[in-house]
Design a protein around this motif. Structure first.
Motif, mmCIF file in Angstrom:
data_model
loop_
_atom_site.group_PDB
_atom_site.id
_atom_site.type_symbol
_atom_site.label_atom_id
_atom_site.label_comp_id
_atom_site.label_asym_id
_atom_site.label_seq_id
_atom_site.Cartn_x
_atom_site.Cartn_y
_atom_site.Cartn_z
ATOM 1 N N ASP A 22 41.362 30.626 39.997
ATOM 2 C CA ASP A 22 41.008 31.629 39.197
ATOM 3 C C ASP A 22 40.837 31.635 37.763
ATOM 4 O O ASP A 22 41.564 31.672 37.395
ATOM 5 C CB ASP A 22 41.677 33.327 39.632
ATOM 6 N N ASN A 24 37.998 33.278 36.665
ATOM 7 C CA ASN A 24 37.313 34.519 36.310
ATOM 8 C C ASN A 24 37.678 34.882 34.832
ATOM 9 O O ASN A 24 38.182 36.446 34.938
ATOM 10 C CB ASN A 24 36.977 35.697 37.277
ATOM 11 N N ARG A 37 44.714 33.840 32.639
ATOM 12 C CA ARG A 37 44.975 33.464 33.824
ATOM 13 C C ARG A 37 45.203 31.590 34.081
ATOM 14 O O ARG A 37 45.538 31.253 35.009
ATOM 15 C CB ARG A 37 42.951 33.379 34.424
ATOM 16 N N HIS A 60 35.412 30.802 41.004
ATOM 17 C CA HIS A 60 34.164 31.031 40.692
ATOM 18 C C HIS A 60 34.765 31.977 39.492
ATOM 19 O O HIS A 60 35.514 31.643 39.106
ATOM 20 C CB HIS A 60 33.595 32.163 42.145
ATOM 21 N N ARG A 63 29.903 37.026 39.510
ATOM 22 C CA ARG A 63 29.121 37.951 41.142
ATOM 23 C C ARG A 63 28.090 37.754 40.401
ATOM 24 O O ARG A 63 27.128 38.725 40.829
ATOM 25 C CB ARG A 63 29.470 39.225 41.013
ATOM 26 N N ARG A 119 30.599 30.231 43.478
ATOM 27 C CA ARG A 119 29.674 31.732 44.266
ATOM 28 C C ARG A 119 28.382 31.502 44.101
ATOM 29 O O ARG A 119 27.020 32.334 43.972
ATOM 30 C CB ARG A 119 29.939 32.980 43.639
ATOM 31 N N SER A 148 45.029 35.608 42.723
ATOM 32 C CA SER A 148 43.743 37.297 42.364
ATOM 33 C C SER A 148 42.993 37.274 42.941
ATOM 34 O O SER A 148 41.836 38.232 43.160
ATOM 35 C CB SER A 148 44.147 37.038 40.973
ATOM 36 N N CYS A 149 42.261 36.391 43.950
ATOM 37 C CA CYS A 149 41.294 36.008 44.639
ATOM 38 C C CYS A 149 41.346 36.621 46.122
ATOM 39 O O CYS A 149 40.403 36.202 47.294
ATOM 40 C CB CYS A 149 40.726 35.039 44.378
ATOM 41 N N HIS A 151 42.177 38.596 48.124
ATOM 42 C CA HIS A 151 41.572 39.830 48.796
ATOM 43 C C HIS A 151 40.447 39.315 49.214
ATOM 44 O O HIS A 151 39.505 40.575 50.105
ATOM 45 C CB HIS A 151 42.048 41.171 48.135
ATOM 46 N N ARG A 152 39.718 38.505 49.035
ATOM 47 C CA ARG A 152 38.550 38.011 49.270
ATOM 48 C C ARG A 152 38.395 37.109 50.070
ATOM 49 O O ARG A 152 39.265 35.478 49.999
ATOM 50 C CB ARG A 152 37.345 37.320 48.222
ATOM 51 N N LYS A 198 34.517 48.136 38.079
ATOM 52 C CA LYS A 198 34.378 47.462 39.108
ATOM 53 C C LYS A 198 33.859 48.566 40.300
ATOM 54 O O LYS A 198 35.122 48.882 40.833
ATOM 55 C CB LYS A 198 35.528 46.384 39.737
ATOM 56 N N GLY A 377 43.358 41.716 39.543
ATOM 57 C CA GLY A 377 43.642 43.434 39.926
ATOM 58 C C GLY A 377 43.042 44.084 41.100
ATOM 59 O O GLY A 377 43.719 44.408 41.789
ATOM 60 N N GLY A 378 41.907 43.416 41.954
ATOM 61 C CA GLY A 378 41.677 43.889 43.102
ATOM 62 C C GLY A 378 43.301 43.758 44.365
ATOM 63 O O GLY A 378 43.101 44.253 45.001
HETATM 64 O O1 LIG Z 1 38.531 39.437 39.141
HETATM 65 C C1 LIG Z 1 39.698 39.279 39.802
HETATM 66 O O2 LIG Z 1 39.718 40.163 40.251
HETATM 67 C C2 LIG Z 1 38.662 37.972 40.651
HETATM 68 O O3 LIG Z 1 38.447 36.748 40.127
HETATM 69 C C3 LIG Z 1 38.161 38.299 42.161
HETATM 70 O O4 LIG Z 1 36.703 38.781 41.405
HETATM 71 P P1 LIG Z 1 35.370 39.593 41.954
HETATM 72 O O5 LIG Z 1 36.017 41.088 42.346
HETATM 73 O O6 LIG Z 1 34.311 39.034 41.415
HETATM 74 O O7 LIG Z 1 35.728 39.054 43.934
#
Ligand SMILES: O=C(O)[C@H](O)COP(=O)(O)O
Ligand SMILES: Nc1ncnc2c1ncn2[C@@H]1O[C@H](COP(=O)(O)OP(=O)(O)OP(=O)(O)O)[C@@H](O)[C@H]1O
Length: 400
Positions: A22, A24, A37, A60, A63, A119, A148-149, A151-152, A198, A377-378
């Motif tokens: 991750d 991001n 990260r 990634h 978005r 992405r 952290s990714c 959940h996708r 988000k 996070g998510g």
């Molecule tokens: O920042 C995050 O929580 C992860 O990199 C996932 O990103 P996303 O919420 O855009 O899927």
């Protein structure tokens, strides 16, 4: 914890290894503003390099919705990544196709290339089998180090695990272990703080969260949709009116579950979203049409901090305000510092998670005093809800 294979089980010397991480990371003006990260993936990358793997790094950023967006390129991350890793890292302008294949073919043992934002292709989020196959062509082994990714169910975070021999990276292992240790049987009252921006992807998660926690403090951009749903004017603030029904359903569910919901009773508002813009504290029912709510107000901070005093466990994702832009960090910093003090005194077990949340905790000098800080996070929120994360599940069900 899921039953998966780790780097202990992988023979990587001279082999092309695709590592999903991750990256991001919080970024301002093209510069990484919090490297947590990056730091968390270094053990995996170092171990693979030392073992002679030829490393293709998949990640990634933002978005971009399946299109190449120059502002969401991973190129600015190459420098900080290489610097922290202590070895050069090459960059490829695409994560599939001729350029990516050539970049992978050019690697010697122990060398690494960062492949451009996954992405930028629609197939990533759709977990499209053709796209997965084009990624899989680049490697012989897959390592997922992006808890952290997880959940996708995307191509690089889930699909690849079904196409290549798959292993959990050290960060994936460490996150699952630390969260399990801290939160498997949380002492109550259990309080959650959810804020951030988000709204569309996280608001729906709160429906389950209210059945698991005793108190849910909602702040940041997330709070505005709830305030709007209750008929409170939020002016020009970040708000998703389309989610007002969902917000009302969550409030009703919380009521039924006996979960106390805490929303801001005052706010710091401004008419311009800029550093040191003219701002004022207002009661939450006095937000004018052209006001933007950019932080929680002092009365709300006091209410949150009082509730933390009688809580035994805190889970926190999402800052309470636009903390990157002064002075809208004040609410987040005050609550983070108070939680950290309670934690240091042994009165509270506090776990925070999320790309920007980690940066906000660091800004408040609170990260080191929290029990644990996750990069997620998510994914962290979904893990707390007890959901099976597709990226983790795929590692444990892989047949190779
Ligand atoms: O920042 C995050 O929580 C992860 O990199 C996932 O990103 P996303 O919420 O855009 O899927
Ligand atoms: N009232 C607000 N208005 C606008 N933006 C806000 C507000 N409150 C917080 N934010 C923004 O929310 C962003 C962080 O939200 P986000 O949900 O991405 O949290 P996170 O910790 O990074 O979690 P994740 O890892 O899931 O992305 C920050 O950039 C912050 O400026």
């Amino acid at each position: 914890m899921a039953d998966f294979r780790t780097l202990d089980d992988a023979a990587v010397k001279g082999r092309r290894v695709l590592v999903r991480v991750d990256l991001n990371v919080p970024m301002k003006d093209g510069r990484v503003t919090d490297a947590t990260r990056i730091d968390r993936i270094l053990p995996t990358l170092r171990e693979l390099a030392a073992s002679g793997a030829r490393i293709g790094i998949l990640a990634h950023f933002g978005r971009p919705k399946g299109e190449p967006v120059p502002e969401m390129s991973l190129r600015p991350v190459v420098g900080p990544l290489a610097e922290r890793l202590g070895v050069p890292v090459a960059f490829a302008d695409d994560c599939i196709g001729d350029e990516a294949e050539a970049a992978m073919a050019a690697l010697g043992d122990g060398q690494a290339v960062l492949l451009e934002n996954t992405r930028f292709h629609k197939g990533e989020e759709r977990n499209d089998p053709d796209f997965v196959a084009r990624l899989a062509k680049l490697g012989e082994i897959y390592v997922n180090d992006a808890f952290s990714c997880a959940h996708r169910a995307h191509a690089s975070s889930e699909g690849l695990a079904h196409r290549l021999p798959a292993y959990a990276g050290r960060n994936m292992e460490a996150e699952l272990k630390a969260l399990g240790n801290a939160l498997e049987r949380p002492e109550r009252p259990l309080t959650a703080i959810v804020g951030g921006a988000k709204v569309s992807t996280k608001l729906a998660l709160l429906g389950n969260l209210v059945t698991r926690v005793d108190n849910l403090i909602i702040g940041g951009g997330m709070a505005n949709t709830f305030l709007h749903a209750q008929g409170i004017k939020v002016g020009a603030s970040l708000c998703e009116p389309d989610l007002a029904d969902t917000a009302r359903e969550i409030l009703a569910k919380a009521d039924k579950a006996g979960c106390r919901i805490v929303l801001p009773t005052d706010a710091i508002v401004a008419r311009e979203f800029a550093a040191n813009a003219a701002h004022r504290a207002v009661s939450i029912d006095a937000v004018a049409d052209d006001d933007m709510i950019l932080d929680v107000g002092p009365e709300s901070v006091m209410a949150v901090n009082t509730l933390l005093e009688v809580s035994k466990t805190l889970v926190w994702n999402g800052p309470l305000g636009a903390f990157e832009t002064p002075p809208f960090e004040a609410g987040t910093v005050a609550v983070a510092d108070h939680a950290a003090n309670l934690c240091a005194d042994g009165r509270l077990l506090a776990v925070g998670g999320g790309g920007d949340t980690v940066a906000a905790l660091a800004m408040a000098n609170a990260a080191d005093r929290f029990t644990y800080v996750s990069t997620a996070g998510g994914a962290f929120l979904e893990w707390i809800e007890g959901r099976e994360l597709p990226g983790v599940k795929a590692l444990s069900t892989t047949v190779c």
